[in-house]
Enzyme design. Structure first.
Site, PDB file in Angstrom:
ATOM      1  N   GLY A   1       0.855  -1.206   0.000  1.00 44.43           N
ATOM      2  CA  GLY A   1       0.000   0.000   0.000  1.00 44.43           C
ATOM      3  C   GLY A   1       0.876   1.236   0.000  1.00 44.43           C
TER       4      GLY A   1
ATOM      5  N   GLY B   1      -4.556  -1.897  16.339  1.00 40.58           N
ATOM      6  CA  GLY B   1      -5.366  -0.812  15.772  1.00 40.58           C
ATOM      7  C   GLY B   1      -4.694   0.535  15.930  1.00 40.58           C
TER       8      GLY B   1
ATOM      9  N   HIS C   1     -11.810  11.358  13.135  1.00 42.52           N
ATOM     10  CA  HIS C   1     -10.789  11.160  12.105  1.00 42.52           C
ATOM     11  C   HIS C   1     -11.122  11.985  10.861  1.00 42.52           C
ATOM     12  CE1 HIS C   1      -9.716   7.567  14.457  1.00 42.52           C
ATOM     13  NE2 HIS C   1      -8.530   7.669  13.892  1.00 42.52           N
ATOM     14  N   HIS C   2     -10.127  12.094   9.999  1.00 44.74           N
ATOM     15  CA  HIS C   2     -10.222  12.775   8.705  1.00 44.74           C
ATOM     16  C   HIS C   2     -11.375  12.239   7.841  1.00 44.74           C
ATOM     17  CE1 HIS C   2      -8.266   9.170   6.919  1.00 44.74           C
ATOM     18  NE2 HIS C   2      -7.668   9.111   8.095  1.00 44.74           N
TER      19      HIS C   2
ATOM     20  N   LYS D   1     -11.474   8.501   6.057  1.00 48.15           N
ATOM     21  CA  LYS D   1     -11.462   7.206   6.767  1.00 48.15           C
ATOM     22  C   LYS D   1     -12.706   6.391   6.423  1.00 48.15           C
ATOM     23  CE  LYS D   1     -10.528   5.014  11.196  1.00 48.15           C
ATOM     24  NZ  LYS D   1      -9.613   4.059  10.566  1.00 48.15           N
TER      25      LYS D   1
HETATM   26  N1  NDP Z   1      -2.751   0.805  13.302  1.00 48.49           N
HETATM   27  C1  NDP Z   1      -2.387   2.076  13.166  1.00 48.49           C
HETATM   28  O1  NDP Z   1      -1.571   2.627  13.937  1.00 48.49           O
HETATM   29  C2  NDP Z   1      -2.939   2.842  12.019  1.00 48.49           C
HETATM   30  C3  NDP Z   1      -3.789   2.221  11.143  1.00 48.49           C
HETATM   31  N2  NDP Z   1      -4.244   2.867  10.023  1.00 48.49           N
HETATM   32  C4  NDP Z   1      -5.030   2.053   9.125  1.00 48.49           C
HETATM   33  O2  NDP Z   1      -4.248   1.791   7.961  1.00 48.49           O
HETATM   34  C5  NDP Z   1      -5.104   1.594   6.844  1.00 48.49           C
HETATM   35  C6  NDP Z   1      -4.674   2.489   5.692  1.00 48.49           C
HETATM   36  O3  NDP Z   1      -4.882   3.828   6.031  1.00 48.49           O
HETATM   37  P1  NDP Z   1      -4.471   5.006   5.026  1.00 48.49           P
HETATM   38  O4  NDP Z   1      -3.024   4.901   4.687  1.00 48.49           O
HETATM   39  O5  NDP Z   1      -4.981   6.254   5.627  1.00 48.49           O
HETATM   40  O6  NDP Z   1      -5.365   4.612   3.751  1.00 48.49           O
HETATM   41  P2  NDP Z   1      -5.084   4.913   2.198  1.00 48.49           P
HETATM   42  O7  NDP Z   1      -6.383   4.655   1.522  1.00 48.49           O
HETATM   43  O8  NDP Z   1      -4.409   6.218   2.044  1.00 48.49           O
HETATM   44  O9  NDP Z   1      -4.029   3.769   1.786  1.00 48.49           O
HETATM   45  C7  NDP Z   1      -4.361   2.408   1.655  1.00 48.49           C
HETATM   46  C8  NDP Z   1      -3.431   1.789   0.639  1.00 48.49           C
HETATM   47  O10 NDP Z   1      -3.706   0.382   0.554  1.00 48.49           O
HETATM   48  C9  NDP Z   1      -3.980   0.043  -0.814  1.00 48.49           C
HETATM   49  N3  NDP Z   1      -4.979  -1.015  -0.949  1.00 48.49           N
HETATM   50  C10 NDP Z   1      -6.266  -0.962  -0.542  1.00 48.49           C
HETATM   51  N4  NDP Z   1      -6.906  -2.094  -0.867  1.00 48.49           N
HETATM   52  C11 NDP Z   1      -6.006  -2.879  -1.489  1.00 48.49           C
HETATM   53  C12 NDP Z   1      -6.063  -4.171  -2.062  1.00 48.49           C
HETATM   54  N5  NDP Z   1      -7.187  -4.908  -2.011  1.00 48.49           N
HETATM   55  N6  NDP Z   1      -4.927  -4.676  -2.598  1.00 48.49           N
HETATM   56  C13 NDP Z   1      -3.796  -3.940  -2.612  1.00 48.49           C
HETATM   57  N7  NDP Z   1      -3.687  -2.688  -2.098  1.00 48.49           N
HETATM   58  C14 NDP Z   1      -4.767  -2.177  -1.527  1.00 48.49           C
HETATM   59  C15 NDP Z   1      -4.529   1.329  -1.414  1.00 48.49           C
HETATM   60  O11 NDP Z   1      -4.431   1.279  -2.814  1.00 48.49           O
HETATM   61  P3  NDP Z   1      -5.642   1.931  -3.683  1.00 48.49           P
HETATM   62  O12 NDP Z   1      -5.525   3.406  -3.469  1.00 48.49           O
HETATM   63  O13 NDP Z   1      -5.349   1.466  -5.069  1.00 48.49           O
HETATM   64  O14 NDP Z   1      -6.925   1.376  -3.121  1.00 48.49           O
HETATM   65  C16 NDP Z   1      -3.624   2.379  -0.760  1.00 48.49           C
HETATM   66  O15 NDP Z   1      -2.379   2.477  -1.397  1.00 48.49           O
HETATM   67  C17 NDP Z   1      -6.527   1.860   7.353  1.00 48.49           C
HETATM   68  O16 NDP Z   1      -7.125   0.629   7.706  1.00 48.49           O
HETATM   69  C18 NDP Z   1      -6.291   2.709   8.607  1.00 48.49           C
HETATM   70  O17 NDP Z   1      -7.312   2.650   9.527  1.00 48.49           O
HETATM   71  C19 NDP Z   1      -3.906   4.151   9.754  1.00 48.49           C
HETATM   72  C20 NDP Z   1      -3.080   4.832  10.600  1.00 48.49           C
HETATM   73  C21 NDP Z   1      -2.537   4.241  11.820  1.00 48.49           C
HETATM   74  O1  LIG Z   2      -7.461   5.669   9.406  1.00 42.32           O
HETATM   75  C1  LIG Z   2      -6.694   6.366  10.118  1.00 42.32           C
HETATM   76  O2  LIG Z   2      -6.239   7.438   9.729  1.00 42.32           O
HETATM   77  C2  LIG Z   2      -6.319   5.847  11.444  1.00 42.32           C
HETATM   78  N1  LIG Z   2      -6.672   4.637  11.732  1.00 42.32           N
HETATM   79  C3  LIG Z   2      -6.400   3.946  12.945  1.00 42.32           C
HETATM   80  C4  LIG Z   2      -7.700   3.630  13.641  1.00 42.32           C
HETATM   81  O3  LIG Z   2      -8.636   3.148  12.981  1.00 42.32           O
HETATM   82  O4  LIG Z   2      -7.793   3.835  14.847  1.00 42.32           O
HETATM   83  C5  LIG Z   2      -5.366   4.623  13.798  1.00 42.32           C
HETATM   84  C6  LIG Z   2      -5.348   6.113  13.752  1.00 42.32           C
HETATM   85  O5  LIG Z   2      -6.303   6.599  14.643  1.00 42.32           O
HETATM   86  C7  LIG Z   2      -5.496   6.674  12.355  1.00 42.32           C
END
Ligand code: NDP
Ligand SMILES: O=C(O)C1=N[C@H](C(=O)O)C[C@H](O)C1
Length: 265
Positions: free
Chosen positions: A7, A122, A154-155, A158
């Site tokens: 990703g 998470g 969140h933004h 999400k």
């Molecule tokens: N645990 C933690 O600390 C945190 C967790 N998160 C989580 O991380 C995840 C991603 O967040 P974020 O970066 O904001 O989201 P984005 O949508 O910006 O990025 C997700 C990426 O994953 C890719 N992707 C999605 N579906 C697929 C698929 N089926 N196969 C391959 N690639 C795929 C997307 O590609 P495409 O654009 O082509 O769909 C994109 O590049 C979320 O679930 C979020 O909640 C976020 C921040 C902190």
């Molecule tokens: O999607 C996000 O941006 C984030 N996702 C995680 C969550 O679902 O809690 C972590 C963080 O809060 C940002």
């Protein structure tokens, strides 16, 4: 440690590339996007706003997993389940930040973790994981005359709710009370809901703007309220936590771990 970011062009993907490049002892072994994505073929460093790293984004995860020690995965549930299988086959560490996983997805990760080292949380930040410990303690100390409500914002982009962090904090509260979250969770309220069920754990979700991630846990009792909270200001906290988790997991036996294991909390 040789790390792959899947990703790679996502909000977190770009932060993860920066975190890997900025961590001594880590190198970027690959950056993956799905077939047809605009980023395929681009330099991963340039994609993340850095100087070129000489690593072209690929749509072939198997090839890069074979040359790596770990994968950092903040994508989407379907992708994470597929990557878990590939990471287990390649015998590499899998760090999962993806949220919105359903029980059946979690069961697949647990199955992969019989042979693989998976760290899933998470929220990968130090602050939220410390907060979870405090929530557990306060919930264990207070009786059920203190109602527990979890509020998150969140933004606008999400896609899942309640957030993974809100659920993690809800689990901590439920553990403190020695109850199962699934039996106490009220994720949505709308219309004539009736009075609050005693002992329930409520969730409220706000979405808007560019908010990185705000969480509050409110203990509302007779005549007073305790609020514990966390405000994320920079996605770098999650990315650095993920790299730390990968480095930690390298020395562990197969299993499914959380950030509390990584941080020794
Ligand atoms: N645990 C933690 O600390 C945190 C967790 N998160 C989580 O991380 C995840 C991603 O967040 P974020 O970066 O904001 O989201 P984005 O949508 O910006 O990025 C997700 C990426 O994953 C890719 N992707 C999605 N579906 C697929 C698929 N089926 N196969 C391959 N690639 C795929 C997307 O590609 P495409 O654009 O082509 O769909 C994109 O590049 C979320 O679930 C979020 O909640 C976020 C921040 C902190
Ligand atoms: O999607 C996000 O941006 C984030 N996702 C995680 C969550 O679902 O809690 C972590 C963080 O809060 C940002």
């Amino acid at each position: 440690m040789r790390l792959v970011v899947v990703g790679a062009s996502g909000r977190m993907g770009r932060m993860l590339i920066q975190a890997v490049a900025g961590t001594e002892g880590c190198t970027l072994a690959g950056a993956v996007e799905r077939e047809g994505a605009e980023a395929v073929g681009q330099d991963a460093g340039s994609l993340a706003g850095l100087a070129p790293l000489g690593v072209a984004v690929t749509d072939d995860p198997l090839r890069v997993f074979a040359e790596a020690d770990g994968v950092l995965d903040f994508t989407a549930p379907a992708a994470t389940v597929a990557y878990a299988e590939l990471a287990a086959q390649a015998r590499i560490v899998h760090v999962v930040g993806t949220t919105g996983l359903r029980p059946e997805d979690l069961a697949k990760l647990a199955a992969a973790a019989r042979h693989a080292r998976i760290v899933r949380s998470g929220n990968m930040s130090l602050g939220v994981n410390l907060l979870a410990g405090l929530v557990r303690k306060v919930a264990a100390t207070l009786g059920e005359d203190f109602d527990i409500e979890i509020l998150e914002m969140h933004h606008r982009h999400k896609v899942d709710a309640p957030s993974g962090t809100a659920l993690l904090l809800g689990e901590a509260a439920a553990e403190g009370r020695a109850v199962a979250l699934a039996e106490r969770k009220v994720a949505v309220r709308d219309g004539h809901t009736g009075a609050r069920a005693p002992g329930s754990i409520g969730f409220a979700t706000l979405r808007g703007g560019s908010v990185v991630g705000d969480h509050s846990v409110i203990f509302a009792g007779p005549g007073e309220r305790i609020e514990l909270g966390h405000r994320a200001e920079d996605r770098g906290i999650f990315a650095r936590g993920a790299v730390r988790a990968a480095l930690w997991a390298q020395g562990q036996p197969p299993g499914l771990y959380g950030m509390n294991d990584v941080l020794g909390l």
